[in-house]
Every structure is written in C-alpha cells, then in structure tokens.
Design a protein around this motif. Structure first.
Motif, PDB file in Angstrom:
ATOM      1  N   LYS A 114      38.918  37.699  35.471  1.00 20.15           N
ATOM      2  CA  LYS A 114      38.864  39.294  35.767  1.00 20.15           C
ATOM      3  C   LYS A 114      37.754  40.111  35.368  1.00 20.15           C
ATOM      4  CE  LYS A 114      42.075  43.073  34.021  1.00 20.15           C
ATOM      5  NZ  LYS A 114      43.168  43.519  33.084  1.00 20.15           N
ATOM      6  N   GLY A 115      37.435  40.996  36.324  1.00 18.56           N
ATOM      7  CA  GLY A 115      36.225  42.022  36.161  1.00 18.56           C
ATOM      8  C   GLY A 115      34.866  41.218  36.735  1.00 18.56           C
ATOM      9  N   GLU A 116      35.016  39.869  37.256  1.00 22.97           N
ATOM     10  CA  GLU A 116      33.915  39.384  37.904  1.00 22.97           C
ATOM     11  C   GLU A 116      34.210  39.625  39.496  1.00 22.97           C
ATOM     12  OE1 GLU A 116      32.126  35.460  36.669  1.00 22.97           O
ATOM     13  OE2 GLU A 116      33.949  35.252  36.348  1.00 22.97           O
ATOM     14  N   GLN A 165      50.079  33.905  47.214  1.00 24.11           N
ATOM     15  CA  GLN A 165      49.356  34.869  48.212  1.00 24.11           C
ATOM     16  C   GLN A 165      49.868  36.372  47.818  1.00 24.11           C
ATOM     17  OE1 GLN A 165      51.252  32.886  51.579  1.00 24.11           O
ATOM     18  NE2 GLN A 165      49.218  31.949  52.173  1.00 24.11           N
ATOM     19  N   ALA A 166      50.970  36.545  47.132  1.00 26.29           N
ATOM     20  CA  ALA A 166      51.356  37.846  46.654  1.00 26.29           C
ATOM     21  C   ALA A 166      50.459  38.604  45.952  1.00 26.29           C
ATOM     22  CB  ALA A 166      52.674  37.898  46.140  1.00 26.29           C
ATOM     23  N   THR A 167      49.619  37.710  45.282  1.00 26.19           N
ATOM     24  CA  THR A 167      48.549  38.192  44.243  1.00 26.19           C
ATOM     25  C   THR A 167      47.256  38.403  44.783  1.00 26.19           C
ATOM     26  OG1 THR A 167      47.564  36.089  43.743  1.00 26.19           O
ATOM     27  CG2 THR A 167      49.665  37.088  42.353  1.00 26.19           C
ATOM     28  N   ILE A 168      47.124  38.065  46.157  1.00 24.78           N
ATOM     29  CA  ILE A 168      45.814  38.281  46.942  1.00 24.78           C
ATOM     30  C   ILE A 168      45.707  39.191  47.860  1.00 24.78           C
ATOM     31  CG2 ILE A 168      44.103  36.888  48.304  1.00 24.78           C
ATOM     32  CD1 ILE A 168      45.341  34.187  47.057  1.00 24.78           C
ATOM     33  N   GLY A 169      44.608  39.943  48.294  1.00 26.79           N
ATOM     34  CA  GLY A 169      44.219  40.531  49.047  1.00 26.79           C
ATOM     35  C   GLY A 169      43.119  40.027  49.916  1.00 26.79           C
ATOM     36  N   TYR A 170      43.295  39.801  51.222  1.00 28.05           N
ATOM     37  CA  TYR A 170      42.561  38.879  52.073  1.00 28.05           C
ATOM     38  C   TYR A 170      41.886  39.602  53.378  1.00 28.05           C
ATOM     39  CZ  TYR A 170      40.829  34.668  54.782  1.00 28.05           C
ATOM     40  OH  TYR A 170      40.332  33.787  55.397  1.00 28.05           O
ATOM     41  N   LEU A 171      40.622  39.777  53.173  1.00 26.82           N
ATOM     42  CA  LEU A 171      39.748  40.237  54.291  1.00 26.82           C
ATOM     43  C   LEU A 171      39.053  39.055  55.228  1.00 26.82           C
ATOM     44  CD1 LEU A 171      38.798  42.587  56.378  1.00 26.82           C
ATOM     45  CD2 LEU A 171      36.926  42.696  54.687  1.00 26.82           C
ATOM     46  N   PRO A 172      39.787  38.537  56.228  1.00 30.12           N
ATOM     47  CA  PRO A 172      39.111  37.242  56.638  1.00 30.12           C
ATOM     48  C   PRO A 172      37.954  37.540  57.773  1.00 30.12           C
ATOM     49  CG  PRO A 172      40.976  37.928  58.030  1.00 30.12           C
ATOM     50  CD  PRO A 172      41.106  38.757  56.802  1.00 30.12           C
ATOM     51  N   VAL A 210      43.740  40.147  42.939  1.00 24.12           N
ATOM     52  CA  VAL A 210      42.655  39.349  43.510  1.00 24.12           C
ATOM     53  C   VAL A 210      42.226  39.526  44.868  1.00 24.12           C
ATOM     54  CG1 VAL A 210      41.983  36.900  44.233  1.00 24.12           C
ATOM     55  CG2 VAL A 210      43.431  37.096  41.946  1.00 24.12           C
ATOM     56  N   LEU A 211      40.996  39.742  45.378  1.00 26.58           N
ATOM     57  CA  LEU A 211      40.491  39.939  46.511  1.00 26.58           C
ATOM     58  C   LEU A 211      39.651  39.017  47.047  1.00 26.58           C
ATOM     59  CD1 LEU A 211      39.823  43.934  46.517  1.00 26.58           C
ATOM     60  CD2 LEU A 211      41.246  42.679  47.791  1.00 26.58           C
ATOM     61  N   ILE A 212      39.738  38.424  47.999  1.00 26.87           N
ATOM     62  CA  ILE A 212      38.824  37.588  48.792  1.00 26.87           C
ATOM     63  C   ILE A 212      38.410  38.017  50.193  1.00 26.87           C
ATOM     64  CG2 ILE A 212      38.472  35.226  49.898  1.00 26.87           C
ATOM     65  CD1 ILE A 212      39.314  35.046  46.807  1.00 26.87           C
ATOM     66  N   MET A 213      37.172  38.283  50.179  1.00 25.01           N
ATOM     67  CA  MET A 213      36.562  39.240  51.354  1.00 25.01           C
ATOM     68  C   MET A 213      35.239  38.414  51.946  1.00 25.01           C
ATOM     69  SD  MET A 213      37.063  43.055  50.306  1.00 25.01           S
ATOM     70  CE  MET A 213      36.111  42.932  48.547  1.00 25.01           C
ATOM     71  N   ASP A 214      35.604  38.053  53.382  1.00 22.54           N
ATOM     72  CA  ASP A 214      34.624  37.494  54.111  1.00 22.54           C
ATOM     73  C   ASP A 214      33.642  38.486  54.754  1.00 22.54           C
ATOM     74  OD1 ASP A 214      33.057  35.245  55.244  1.00 22.54           O
ATOM     75  OD2 ASP A 214      35.072  34.353  56.006  1.00 22.54           O
ATOM     76  N   ALA A 235      36.574  46.228  37.831  1.00 26.90           N
ATOM     77  CA  ALA A 235      37.064  45.996  36.338  1.00 26.90           C
ATOM     78  C   ALA A 235      38.456  45.158  36.125  1.00 26.90           C
ATOM     79  CB  ALA A 235      37.015  47.417  35.594  1.00 26.90           C
ATOM     80  N   THR A 236      39.338  45.584  36.936  1.00 25.93           N
ATOM     81  CA  THR A 236      40.855  45.131  37.042  1.00 25.93           C
ATOM     82  C   THR A 236      40.985  43.918  37.762  1.00 25.93           C
ATOM     83  OG1 THR A 236      41.517  46.946  38.747  1.00 25.93           O
ATOM     84  CG2 THR A 236      41.423  47.227  36.231  1.00 25.93           C
ATOM     85  N   LYS A 237      40.086  43.332  38.489  1.00 25.80           N
ATOM     86  CA  LYS A 237      40.214  42.463  39.628  1.00 25.80           C
ATOM     87  C   LYS A 237      39.243  41.274  39.534  1.00 25.80           C
ATOM     88  CE  LYS A 237      42.041  45.819  42.990  1.00 25.80           C
ATOM     89  NZ  LYS A 237      43.343  45.604  42.551  1.00 25.80           N
TER      90      LYS A 237
END
Length: 247
Positions: A26-28, A73-80, A153-157, A180-182
C-alpha cells in the motif's frame, strides 16, 4: 497487497515470463519497465487474472488470483494496452455498464460515474460514440472505467499513451493523488513519468527481473539519465528499445 511468487508463463515452447517474484505494498507506485517483448504486459495480464500462469502464485489483497479469481478481480482496476471498449457505446453508456458489472446501482453508481468522469476530464464527450473519439479520449475512457469502483489495486499498461502533454500531466497528478491508499503498477517508456509518479521501479528483460530500486537508483547507472541507456546497460544486446526520454 500484491504478492507474486515464481511466476512463469509459457506459450508453447516460448517462455514469456521466466520466474518473477515481487511484492507491492500500500502506498507504492511501481514502474514496470523493460524493452519491447520483455514480458511486462504478459505479467500484468496474469496479475489481473486475464491470463493464467503456467507456474507460480499471485495474491491480490489476500485473494489467490487463480483459486479466487472473482474476489481478486473485484479489488483491481485494470487499464489494459489499447484501452478496449465497446465502440458503439458512448462513454456515459459504457461507464454505466461498467458500474453494473462492478455491482454499483442507483445513487452509488451515479456518484461513482460522476467522480470518474470529473477525474479524467470526459465531460465534453460523454454523449459521443466511443468509436468517434480521439486516441487520447479513448484512453481516458479506459482510465475512467479502471478507477470507477475506487479499487485498492490499480494495474495500468501505458496509462498516458496517446495523451497530449497537458493530459499526461493531469493523469500523473491523478495517480499521485490516489497513491497513498492504493498499490499501483504502471508500465511506461517515459522517463519523466517514472520520476514523476513512481516510488520504485523494476526492469525486466526476457521475462526476468534484472533491476529493482528507486527511480533515482536505476537512473544513477546511466550518466545521461536516459532510460534507453539504463536498458542497454542491464538488458541483452539484441533487446528492442522503445523509450521516450522526455514526454
């Protein structure tokens, strides 16, 4: 919040990811870097459950991505890569659809859509068909759907791919405001982006981690402070380099 252990992905006889292990807290904001074909997008697809690993384990917010896929997957935001969306929908319709998929209804959905639209600057194109939008606006629609449910959690490509300099600056400010919160992982080729938003950076080559440190530590390996020089120092001589030193 993200734990990856001995991650491997094979396509036939080709090993795209060859044993990656890492943790993101968290925070990274982790910058995921490397030459073209290094395995960045494949790794991100496995973290989000889009691809199953050949070997290894991935846990997101305590959920095993293979055994508890929907919970993870419910905890993830994904920008492919490419920001895919339904081209015949408008951004308003698409975000309303994503809200329903994420279990948001009524006032909760309306407030989530309104916040995502405001944060990504989509107000002027909400009622245009997505297929008519510029690459930059399509990318912003993709970013809006990724943050809609305020995931931990955010995963962004390549989150700023196709954006003009002002839009890139706005997206970087947005990432910093959420950091700070993700736990956030972004892949990028832009040096300015790494320095502006990342607290840590990893370089992979041929599916393996070859460097892990702060952006300053990695850039200190190159007198010119250019990512392409860092890549050439740390990766194989035949690796294809595609790097923007400055946006």
């Amino acid at each position: 919040m993200i734990i990856i252990e001995d991650l491997v992905r094979r396509f036939g006889n080709f090993t795209a990811v060859g044993g990656i292990s890492l943790r993101v807290g968290k925070g990274e904001v982790l910058g995921f870097l490397g030459p073209n074909g290094a395995g960045k997008s494949t790794t991100m697809k496995m973290i989000t459950g889009f691809l199953a690993p050949s070997e290894g384990r991935i846990s997101v917010c305590g959920h095993d991505v293979v055994e508890q896929q929907l919970a993870a997957q419910a905890t993830i935001g994904y920008l492919p890569e490419g920001a895919p969306a339904y081209p015949d929908m408008t951004p308003q319709q698409f975000l309303a659809f994503i809200a329903r998929v994420r279990g948001l209804e009524g006032d909760a959905a309306a407030k989530a859509i309104e916040a995502a639209v405001a944060r990504t600057g989509l107000q002027s194109v909400l009622d245009q068909r997505i297929e008519t939008l510029s690459k930059g606006f399509k990318r912003r629609v993709g970013l809006a759907q990724a943050i809609l449910h305020d995931p931990p959690v955010l995963i962004m490509d390549e989150p700023t791919d196709g954006l003009d300099p002002n839009q890139k600056h706005a997206v970087r400010n947005l990432i910093r405001s959420m950091a700070a919160t993700k736990a956030i992982i972004i892949s990028t080729h832009i040096l300015e982006e790494v320095e502006a938003v990342c607290t840590r950076a990893i370089i992979i080559d041929k599916g393996r981690i070859v460097a892990d440190g702060t952006p300053a530590e990695l850039l200190a390996r190159a007198p010119s402070r250019r990512l392409d020089e860092v890549f050439r120092t740390l990766t194989t001589p035949d690796a294809e380099i595609n790097v923007e030193a400055r946006s």
